[in-house]
Design a protein around this motif. Sequence first.
Motif, short mmCIF file in Angstrom:
data_model
loop_
_atom_site.label_atom_id
_atom_site.label_comp_id
_atom_site.label_asym_id
_atom_site.label_seq_id
_atom_site.Cartn_x
_atom_site.Cartn_y
_atom_site.Cartn_z
N PRO A 72 0.94 -1.37 -0.11
CA PRO A 72 -0.01 -0.07 0.03
C PRO A 72 0.85 1.39 0.09
O PRO A 72 0.32 2.45 -0.07
CB PRO A 72 -0.64 -0.04 1.14
N TYR A 73 2.13 1.06 0.03
CA TYR A 73 3.02 2.17 0.18
C TYR A 73 3.85 2.65 -1.01
O TYR A 73 4.69 3.57 -1.29
CB TYR A 73 3.98 2.12 1.44
N LEU A 74 3.57 1.79 -2.20
CA LEU A 74 4.34 2.34 -3.33
C LEU A 74 3.41 2.69 -4.40
O LEU A 74 2.27 2.03 -4.44
CB LEU A 74 4.72 0.92 -4.13
N SER A 75 3.53 3.77 -4.88
CA SER A 75 2.89 4.78 -5.90
C SER A 75 2.31 3.76 -6.96
O SER A 75 1.22 3.81 -7.47
CB SER A 75 3.48 5.82 -6.34
N SER A 76 3.26 2.82 -7.44
CA SER A 76 2.97 1.92 -8.48
C SER A 76 1.90 0.92 -8.25
O SER A 76 1.39 0.41 -9.21
CB SER A 76 4.39 1.24 -9.09
N SER A 77 1.20 0.55 -6.94
CA SER A 77 0.67 -0.52 -6.71
C SER A 77 -0.74 0.40 -6.60
O SER A 77 -1.11 0.90 -5.58
CB SER A 77 0.96 -0.66 -4.99
N GLY A 78 -1.56 -0.07 -7.41
CA GLY A 78 -2.89 0.42 -7.82
C GLY A 78 -3.92 -0.50 -7.48
O GLY A 78 -4.98 -0.27 -7.51
N SER A 79 -3.56 -1.74 -6.96
CA SER A 79 -4.61 -2.84 -6.88
C SER A 79 -4.64 -3.43 -5.38
O SER A 79 -3.58 -3.43 -4.62
CB SER A 79 -4.41 -3.70 -8.00
N ASN A 80 -5.68 -3.95 -5.18
CA ASN A 80 -5.59 -4.83 -3.85
C ASN A 80 -4.86 -6.23 -3.88
O ASN A 80 -4.68 -6.43 -4.94
CB ASN A 80 -7.03 -4.68 -3.35
N SER A 81 -4.71 -6.56 -2.72
CA SER A 81 -4.01 -7.91 -2.67
C SER A 81 -5.11 -8.94 -3.08
O SER A 81 -6.45 -8.60 -2.97
CB SER A 81 -3.54 -8.25 -1.31
N LYS A 82 -4.91 -10.32 -3.27
CA LYS A 82 -5.88 -11.12 -3.77
C LYS A 82 -5.49 -12.45 -2.70
O LYS A 82 -4.35 -12.83 -2.39
CB LYS A 82 -5.63 -11.71 -5.22
N LEU A 83 -6.74 -13.19 -2.61
CA LEU A 83 -6.71 -14.29 -1.59
C LEU A 83 -7.41 -15.14 -2.71
O LEU A 83 -8.37 -15.04 -3.22
CB LEU A 83 -7.44 -14.06 -0.45
N HIS A 84 -6.48 -16.67 -2.84
CA HIS A 84 -7.12 -17.59 -3.94
C HIS A 84 -7.37 -18.79 -3.17
O HIS A 84 -7.01 -19.18 -2.18
CB HIS A 84 -6.09 -17.75 -4.95
N PHE A 85 -8.54 -19.71 -3.69
CA PHE A 85 -8.85 -20.96 -2.93
C PHE A 85 -8.88 -21.77 -3.95
O PHE A 85 -9.15 -21.79 -5.24
CB PHE A 85 -10.20 -20.52 -2.43
N GLY A 86 -8.82 -23.09 -3.58
CA GLY A 86 -8.78 -24.33 -4.56
C GLY A 86 -7.73 -24.32 -5.91
O GLY A 86 -6.69 -24.08 -5.61
N GLN A 87 -8.62 -24.38 -6.86
CA GLN A 87 -7.79 -24.46 -8.11
C GLN A 87 -6.94 -23.09 -8.50
O GLN A 87 -5.83 -23.20 -9.06
CB GLN A 87 -8.69 -24.83 -9.41
N ASN A 88 -7.70 -21.92 -8.12
CA ASN A 88 -7.13 -20.80 -8.20
C ASN A 88 -5.72 -20.70 -7.27
O ASN A 88 -4.86 -19.76 -7.72
CB ASN A 88 -7.82 -19.55 -7.85
N ALA A 89 -5.45 -21.52 -6.40
CA ALA A 89 -4.66 -21.36 -5.56
C ALA A 89 -3.23 -22.18 -5.49
O ALA A 89 -2.19 -21.94 -4.88
CB ALA A 89 -5.10 -21.60 -3.98
N VAL A 90 -3.37 -22.83 -6.86
CA VAL A 90 -2.02 -23.59 -7.17
C VAL A 90 -0.98 -22.63 -7.50
O VAL A 90 -0.92 -21.71 -8.18
CB VAL A 90 -2.36 -24.42 -8.51
N VAL A 91 0.24 -22.88 -6.74
CA VAL A 91 1.47 -22.26 -6.90
C VAL A 91 2.51 -23.08 -7.72
O VAL A 91 2.85 -24.13 -7.28
CB VAL A 91 1.93 -21.70 -5.83
N SER A 92 2.78 -22.84 -9.11
CA SER A 92 3.59 -23.57 -9.81
C SER A 92 4.50 -22.99 -10.70
O SER A 92 4.01 -21.82 -10.91
CB SER A 92 2.74 -24.84 -10.38
#
Length: 467
Positions: free
Chosen positions: A271-291
């Motif tokens: 929230p402190y960087l001027s380039s950051s214009g979007s909220n954080s995201k929380l993912h569940f299930g299939q969307n939560a795959v980290v690979s």
Amino acid sequence: MAATSKPYHLLSYYPTLIFIITYICTVILISFTKANEKLGFSVELIHRDSPNSPFFDHSTTPLQKLSSALHHSMNRATHFFSSKPNKTLAHLHDDDPESEITYASAEHIMAYSVGTPSFQTYGVFDTGSDFIWLQCHPCYECYNQTIPLFDLYRHSSTYRNYNCHVSECESVEPSVHDTHCDVVWNCAFEMRYLGRSTAMGLIAHDTLTLASTTGCEVSFTKTLFGCAHKTVGNFVPESSGIVGLGRGRFSLISQMGSSVQRRFSYCLTSPYLSSSGSNSKLHFGQNAVVSGPGTVSTPLVSSGDYSNEHYYVILEGVSVEDTKIEFDGGGKTASSIVEGNAVIDSGSRMSLLPENLYYHVESEVAKRIKLNRSDNPHKPFKLCYESESIESVKAPIITVHFRGADVKLSPINSFLLVSQNVACFAFASFSEIDMGLIGNLAQINLLVGFDFQNNIVNFKPMDCTML
């Protein structure tokens, strides 16, 4: 004369499009309530210090917000590790008026709904808690909640109190600190936090609904949660309570269970960087795959001394550029450390290291920075420099070595601008406790995934503003 054709206009099809979208979302909503469905969806996390937040407090300065967050980080560490006798944290004492744990400086808030029809509210997103609770009407003695209270008698036809069969009521522990049967045989709960903050009420179950980033709603029927009718202490006034995503049986992720493959991930923006214009995201299930390229994994383990519901990992050491400092684990070699000696925590701003490890890391960082040292404006920080930006610090790359996973931290993960002209190394030390805590600043621009089925944590470098 030939009839002129009516011009095509997309708006003329708007009602049909709305109907189709609503129908599709309804189908998804129904199918997602089936336990055997494998689903994937994402929701937004709102950082309280972000100007994008509807709860952004214009009355407090950035320094006041930072000071609150730093005390909150130290307090959370005390809360996590207070069960170990005769151990204290650096700079914190039982009689310190600032040592009271407070969720008033909690980092992220998420929207969700309860009941039928659904009643929207906001809760503090907390991977360090194992239970969901919200303030409910009638609230006999409660903190001053600025958003509407959930009126269980008016707002929901599916709300049910949890009947008090003693064994079932007791099974909610240790997700809550105490349960008992009230005079009309309902299951009552009490949550206690350091500093005498408490939440008390009845355990219930009802439909819980999350609004995904696609615009569709995802519902889970008979979700167990606490309806608090009395709260004491400091909590976030813009929220109704806590949404726990810890490892306990009655956290949100545990109750979602197999429908989301017991898997969630998050990607935190700053929230402190001027380039950051979007909220954080929380993912569940299939969307939560980290690979994919760059992904590293470390096992989720239990700790022999503390609650097993937190996200414990094995910290083996920290490197500053090419110099590695091993964590001796209180005299143990890295290869002999088997218990969880560090917590991955989304609710703490700063990161904390065991005292001996911290001082070696601090020394190596200081060798590589050529700026003038600055007086320390905040008690937890010990290494500060005169600088108007993080970039001008030219900070070295820090690598945190978990078992099987080397996680590189960029300067925005390891340094924090604490005033207009001062930047500080955003790690602090534990005194006497051989434990580490990795806070959310160190997790910015990392996709961090928790996989219960395989008991691992995955890390992948990611520009979280692009998700």
